[in-house]
Design a protein around this motif. Structure first.
Motif, mmCIF file in Angstrom:
data_model
loop_
_atom_site.group_PDB
_atom_site.id
_atom_site.type_symbol
_atom_site.label_atom_id
_atom_site.label_comp_id
_atom_site.label_asym_id
_atom_site.label_seq_id
_atom_site.Cartn_x
_atom_site.Cartn_y
_atom_site.Cartn_z
ATOM 1 N N ASN A 4 0.863 -1.185 0.000
ATOM 2 C CA ASN A 4 0.000 0.000 0.000
ATOM 3 C C ASN A 4 0.892 1.224 0.000
ATOM 4 O O ASN A 4 2.097 1.117 -0.240
ATOM 5 N N ASN A 5 0.337 2.414 0.254
ATOM 6 C CA ASN A 5 1.111 3.642 0.124
ATOM 7 C C ASN A 5 1.909 4.017 1.362
ATOM 8 O O ASN A 5 2.709 4.941 1.305
ATOM 9 N N ARG A 6 1.697 3.337 2.457
ATOM 10 C CA ARG A 6 2.427 3.657 3.688
ATOM 11 C C ARG A 6 3.461 2.579 3.982
ATOM 12 O O ARG A 6 3.167 1.381 3.876
ATOM 13 N N PRO A 7 4.665 2.967 4.398
ATOM 14 C CA PRO A 7 5.664 1.952 4.735
ATOM 15 C C PRO A 7 5.305 1.231 6.027
ATOM 16 O O PRO A 7 4.662 1.803 6.919
ATOM 17 N N ALA A 221 11.832 5.038 7.545
ATOM 18 C CA ALA A 221 10.971 4.272 6.637
ATOM 19 C C ALA A 221 10.362 5.167 5.562
ATOM 20 O O ALA A 221 10.084 4.707 4.448
ATOM 21 N N LEU A 222 10.187 6.442 5.878
ATOM 22 C CA LEU A 222 9.623 7.389 4.924
ATOM 23 C C LEU A 222 10.671 7.886 3.925
ATOM 24 O O LEU A 222 10.354 8.695 3.046
ATOM 25 N N GLY A 223 11.897 7.431 4.072
ATOM 26 C CA GLY A 223 12.923 7.744 3.091
ATOM 27 C C GLY A 223 13.900 8.827 3.470
ATOM 28 O O GLY A 223 14.751 9.211 2.661
ATOM 29 N N ASN A 224 13.841 9.317 4.694
ATOM 30 C CA ASN A 224 14.780 10.335 5.143
ATOM 31 C C ASN A 224 16.159 9.742 5.404
ATOM 32 O O ASN A 224 16.269 8.576 5.801
ATOM 33 N N SER A 225 17.193 10.535 5.226
ATOM 34 C CA SER A 225 18.535 10.134 5.628
ATOM 35 C C SER A 225 18.578 10.042 7.152
ATOM 36 O O SER A 225 17.674 10.542 7.842
#
Length: 253
Positions: A4-7, A221-225
């Motif tokens: 789905n759209n949420r990690p 998980a949202l893709g941040n460093s």
């Protein structure tokens, strides 16, 4: 595979019936930060926000059984780990995660003692498997008191160097002897980032370490460093600490 759209972020931690710490606090945090929270229960604690009476550990077999079923169904790339009965079990759980996905980012919040004084790990037992664990995880998030138990024979600078040579170290500043609220991120590349407190209207909260580590997991998980995730998690925990004057935080502000 479920998508789905949420990690998905997995919390492996204890159940605190007050909701201030452990799995319930992690679930609140992950939901607020737009992640799907999954959970494996490692212990049932008998407590509220000011009193801790007992801890009943979940068996290793049940932990691993639940973990296997979740990992079979959901794509998990970030895992937050809280209290586990001992480091031998923690090491086995980490190995299971890494077998499934070697790129899994594991955030270990080494909860060694409850805010009311209950010890989850004996000092001597804490050294067992420590080196192996640090080499496998992505970041460890102790406070100042917890940091002292990693290598009691070393001073502060030596301890930081030793840990950050094996994994990233986010040192929480709530128990600092000076500069209260100043956090520091020490990376395996040898960098140090100072995260100054912004808000001055904060008050103590039960489970703030759990909330911070799950916020860090969410932002990763949202893709941040790691640096950006750390800054964002710092902002979130300050909002939590300023949410009210009780020991239990509000998340939906």
């Amino acid at each position: 595979m479920f998508t789905n759209n949420r990690p998905f972020v997995l919390s492996i931690a204890g159940f605190d019936p007050s909701g201030g710490a452990g799995l319930l606090a992690d679930a609140k945090t992950l939901e607020m930060l737009n992640c799907n929270g999954l959970a494996v229960n490692t212990a049932n604690t008998i407590q509220n926000d000011i009193k801790f009476e007992a801890c009943y550990w979940t068996s290793e077999a049940i932990i691993l059984q639940q973990l296997a079923l979740l990992m079979e169904r959901y794509p998990v790339e970030v895992v937050k780990m809280g209290i586990v009965e001992n480091l031998q079990i923690l090491n086995k759980v980490i190995d299971k995660l890494m077998i499934r996905n070697k790129k899994t980012k594991i955030i270990w919040d080494p909860v060694l003692k409850s805010s009311s004084g209950f010890s989850f790990q004996e000092p001597g037992e804490f050294q067992i498997d420590l080196e192996s664990i640090l080499e496998k995880i992505y970041v460890v998030t102790p406070n100042f008191d917890e940091l002292k138990l990693f290598y009691p024979e070393l001073n502060f600078e030596e301890t930081v160097r030793k840990i950050s040579s094996k994994t990233n170290l986010y040192l929480k500043g709530g128990h600092r002897p000076a500069d209260i609220g100043l956090d520091e991120l020490f990376t395996t590349e040898g960098n140090c980032f100072r995260l100054e407190p912004v808000r001055r209207d904060c008050s103590e909260k039960h489970g703030s370490g759990c909330v911070f580590s799950s916020a860090l997991a969410a932002h990763l998980a949202l893709g941040n460093s790691l640096v950006e995730a750390s800054k964002n998690a710092k902002k979130y925990i300050e909002k939590i600490l300023a949410s009210n004057n009780t020991l239990l935080a509000y998340h939906n502000l």
